[in-house]
Motif scaffolding. Sequence first.
Motif, PDB file in Angstrom:
ATOM      1  N   ARG A   1      67.406  75.892  43.722  1.00 33.66           N
ATOM      2  CA  ARG A   1      67.747  77.311  43.912  1.00 33.66           C
ATOM      3  C   ARG A   1      69.056  77.532  44.649  1.00 33.66           C
ATOM      4  NH1 ARG A   1      63.033  79.047  48.237  1.00 33.66           N
ATOM      5  NH2 ARG A   1      63.486  77.389  49.721  1.00 33.66           N
ATOM      6  N   GLN A   2      69.657  76.459  45.214  1.00 36.26           N
ATOM      7  CA  GLN A   2      70.971  76.628  45.847  1.00 36.26           C
ATOM      8  C   GLN A   2      72.101  76.416  44.849  1.00 36.26           C
ATOM      9  OE1 GLN A   2      68.700  74.497  47.258  1.00 36.26           O
ATOM     10  NE2 GLN A   2      68.043  75.707  49.006  1.00 36.26           N
ATOM     11  N   LYS A   3      71.806  76.526  43.599  1.00 36.26           N
ATOM     12  CA  LYS A   3      72.804  76.324  42.550  1.00 36.26           C
ATOM     13  C   LYS A   3      74.175  76.867  42.968  1.00 36.26           C
ATOM     14  CE  LYS A   3      73.678  77.692  37.796  1.00 36.26           C
ATOM     15  NZ  LYS A   3      73.385  78.700  36.789  1.00 36.26           N
ATOM     16  N   GLY A   4      75.187  76.005  42.849  1.00 30.70           N
ATOM     17  CA  GLY A   4      76.526  76.464  43.194  1.00 30.70           C
ATOM     18  C   GLY A   4      76.856  76.330  44.668  1.00 30.70           C
TER      19      GLY A   4
ATOM     20  N   ASP B   1      77.484  71.380  40.010  1.00 27.17           N
ATOM     21  CA  ASP B   1      76.326  72.036  39.403  1.00 27.17           C
ATOM     22  C   ASP B   1      75.102  71.133  39.388  1.00 27.17           C
ATOM     23  OD1 ASP B   1      77.630  74.352  38.939  1.00 27.17           O
ATOM     24  OD2 ASP B   1      78.175  73.882  36.881  1.00 27.17           O
ATOM     25  N   PHE B   2      75.319  69.846  39.088  1.00 28.45           N
ATOM     26  CA  PHE B   2      74.191  68.921  38.922  1.00 28.45           C
ATOM     27  C   PHE B   2      74.266  67.802  39.948  1.00 28.45           C
ATOM     28  CE2 PHE B   2      74.951  70.758  34.719  1.00 28.45           C
ATOM     29  CZ  PHE B   2      73.698  71.293  34.465  1.00 28.45           C
TER      30      PHE B   2
ATOM     31  N   PHE C   1      69.507  70.819  39.356  1.00 29.74           N
ATOM     32  CA  PHE C   1      69.804  71.732  40.454  1.00 29.74           C
ATOM     33  C   PHE C   1      68.574  72.529  40.805  1.00 29.74           C
ATOM     34  CE2 PHE C   1      71.030  74.086  36.645  1.00 29.74           C
ATOM     35  CZ  PHE C   1      70.339  75.263  36.804  1.00 29.74           C
TER      36      PHE C   1
END
Length: 112
Positions: A38-41, A54-55, A36
């Motif tokens: 920086r837009q995680k989530g 998440d991944f 992932f």
Amino acid sequence: MKKVEAIIKPFKLDEVKEALQEIGIQGLSVTEVKGFGRQKGHTELYRGAEYVVDFLPKVKIEVVLADDMVDAAVDAIVGAAKTDKIGDGKIFVSPVEQAIRIRTGESGDDAI
Ligand SMILES: Nc1ncnc2c1ncn2[C@@H]1O[C@H](COP(=O)(O)OP(=O)(O)OP(=O)(O)O)[C@@H](O)[C@H]1O
Ligand SMILES: [Mg+2]
């Protein structure tokens, strides 16, 4: 010598491989990875589907090359892998101490 690691969108693999061959790269390794940024989530488009996981599936290319090839390799990867959308990936450059061609025993620049 340097190692260039590029994490890219999987559908860009062929284009990136061809771009690297065009500048004279003789060998590389490819691994399927997940990760992932920086837009995680947040959602990301992958093959037409929106992921809220998440991944995300990515491909990692590793190429070890002479120092004076690094800029050309980075340019080739960016040129081929860029879509201008989030998740296009990242490139990391790190030093490599030694390389050995197992068949011949050649080492250093002669082995890459
Ligand atoms: N700091 C990091 N270390 C290791 N791997 C990373 C790092 N940042 C990103 N990655 C890997 O690269 C992939 C793609 O990252 P991505 O392009 O989404 O980065 P980003 O910083 O979020 O940029 P963008 O805003 O363009 O999406 C991730 O899924 C992850 O596998
Ligand atoms: Mg991202």
